[in-house]
Design a protein around this motif. Structure first.
Motif, mmCIF file in Angstrom:
data_model
loop_
_atom_site.group_PDB
_atom_site.id
_atom_site.type_symbol
_atom_site.label_atom_id
_atom_site.label_comp_id
_atom_site.label_asym_id
_atom_site.label_seq_id
_atom_site.Cartn_x
_atom_site.Cartn_y
_atom_site.Cartn_z
ATOM 1 N N ALA A 12 -29.182 -67.107 -72.116
ATOM 2 C CA ALA A 12 -29.586 -67.070 -73.534
ATOM 3 C C ALA A 12 -31.105 -67.092 -73.676
ATOM 4 O O ALA A 12 -31.680 -66.373 -74.503
ATOM 5 N N ILE A 13 -31.765 -67.920 -72.865
ATOM 6 C CA ILE A 13 -33.224 -68.006 -72.934
ATOM 7 C C ILE A 13 -33.859 -66.685 -72.504
ATOM 8 O O ILE A 13 -34.778 -66.174 -73.168
ATOM 9 N N ARG A 15 -32.635 -63.669 -72.558
ATOM 10 C CA ARG A 15 -32.406 -62.621 -73.562
ATOM 11 C C ARG A 15 -33.224 -62.860 -74.815
ATOM 12 O O ARG A 15 -33.692 -61.903 -75.458
ATOM 13 N N ALA A 16 -33.435 -64.129 -75.168
ATOM 14 C CA ALA A 16 -34.246 -64.434 -76.353
ATOM 15 C C ALA A 16 -35.695 -64.002 -76.150
ATOM 16 O O ALA A 16 -36.313 -63.421 -77.058
ATOM 17 N N THR A 37 -26.952 -60.428 -67.074
ATOM 18 C CA THR A 37 -27.890 -60.945 -68.065
ATOM 19 C C THR A 37 -28.805 -59.838 -68.554
ATOM 20 O O THR A 37 -29.090 -59.713 -69.746
ATOM 21 N N GLN A 204 -24.734 -74.349 -79.078
ATOM 22 C CA GLN A 204 -24.704 -72.976 -78.599
ATOM 23 C C GLN A 204 -25.937 -72.688 -77.742
ATOM 24 O O GLN A 204 -27.034 -73.187 -78.028
ATOM 25 N N PRO A 205 -25.793 -71.882 -76.680
ATOM 26 C CA PRO A 205 -26.945 -71.560 -75.845
ATOM 27 C C PRO A 205 -28.129 -71.011 -76.622
ATOM 28 O O PRO A 205 -29.286 -71.308 -76.295
ATOM 29 N N ASP A 206 -27.865 -70.220 -77.660
ATOM 30 C CA ASP A 206 -28.963 -69.658 -78.458
ATOM 31 C C ASP A 206 -29.775 -70.745 -79.162
ATOM 32 O O ASP A 206 -30.963 -70.552 -79.440
ATOM 33 N N GLU A 207 -29.140 -71.883 -79.452
ATOM 34 C CA GLU A 207 -29.869 -72.982 -80.101
ATOM 35 C C GLU A 207 -30.839 -73.644 -79.128
ATOM 36 O O GLU A 207 -31.911 -74.113 -79.526
ATOM 37 N N ALA A 209 -32.159 -71.865 -76.610
ATOM 38 C CA ALA A 209 -33.159 -70.806 -76.439
ATOM 39 C C ALA A 209 -34.211 -70.854 -77.544
ATOM 40 O O ALA A 209 -35.396 -70.622 -77.296
ATOM 41 N N ALA A 210 -33.784 -71.170 -78.762
ATOM 42 C CA ALA A 210 -34.737 -71.265 -79.877
ATOM 43 C C ALA A 210 -35.765 -72.368 -79.627
ATOM 44 O O ALA A 210 -36.948 -72.224 -79.962
#
Length: 235
Positions: A12-13, A15-16, A37, A204-207, A209-210
């Motif tokens: 996630a990181i 890709r972010a 990935t 969530q992984p995206d959280e 990554a943010a």
């Protein structure tokens, strides 16, 4: 640079940052998950084990502006059932791997660089059945706080992100462990795993990554030696 970029939080990181049009390199022990990935995002994949000192040193022959030590492992088990081999492996991957990554990165990191470790809420507290994992993550946080002092004059920051249970393969393994040890179905086991999170769900992984994007941003230049909890209020 993101270690452990083949799945979960690392994926996630990576890709972010790629979505922000950054040049991203990811590492892992197996090439196929790293390539998944990437999936056409222009991410560079390097098959590297973070516990291999020579391989890590070679990886950082070129400098990186942002280095995220994410590679990790862990298993839930009573301390009396943890073998010395498992204890050593957990500390080697989680703590020594972060040490080797940061040490190599610091040599050539340019002014304004960012060192970020993915720790855990278990770096901030203890818990039953996770002694090896918690000990390793406490060590990671101690490393981060010490490195922060060493790099500050170079306008480099070193911080830790401390997530609670994140929707990753490692969390799924924890759910299965609870199912087996408590005789629960999957829904009940998941509820037990996230019971310390006031929000009542997995992160969530995206959280995560943010949070990494924030710590890498110019606006976080004075955030140094910090443990950023991403846990819904657990910490």
């Amino acid at each position: 640079m993101v270690t452990g970029g083949g799945s979960g939080i690392g994926r996630a990181i990576a890709r972010a940052f790629a979505a922000e049009r950054e040049e991203v390199t990811i590492t892992g022990r197996r090439l196929e998950p790293l390539q998944e990935t990437d999936s056409g995002r222009g991410i560079t994949c390097a098959q590297v084990d973070v516990t291999d000192e020579a391989a890590v040193e070679a990886l950082f022959a070129q400098p990186f502006d942002v280095v995220i030590a994410n590679a990790g492992m862990g298993r839930a088990a009573p301390l009396t059932e943890v073998s010395l081999e498992e204890w050593t492996q957990t500390l080697t991957v989680n703590l020594t791997g972060t040490f080797l990554t940061f040490r190599a990165a610091m040599r050539n990191m340019p002014k304004g660089g960012r060192l970020i470790a993915i720790a855990s809420t278990q770096a901030l507290k203890g818990g039953g059945r996770i002694a090896a994992y918690a000990a390793s993550k406490h060590g990671v946080l101690g490393l981060v706080r010490s490195v922060a002092h060493e790099v500050a004059r170079r306008e480099i920051t070193c911080n830790a992100i401390c997530p609670g249970f994140v929707e990753t393969p490692m969390a799924e393994a924890a759910v299965k462990s609870v199912m087996a040890s408590r005789g629960l179905d999957e829904a009940a086991a998941r509820d037990m795993v996230v019971s310390n999170n006031p929000v009542g769900r997995m992160i969530q992984p995206d959280e995560v990554a943010a949070a990494a994007l924030y710590l890498a941003s110019p606006g976080a230049a004075m955030v140094n030696g910090h443990a950023l909890s991403v846990s819904g209020g657990e910490i």
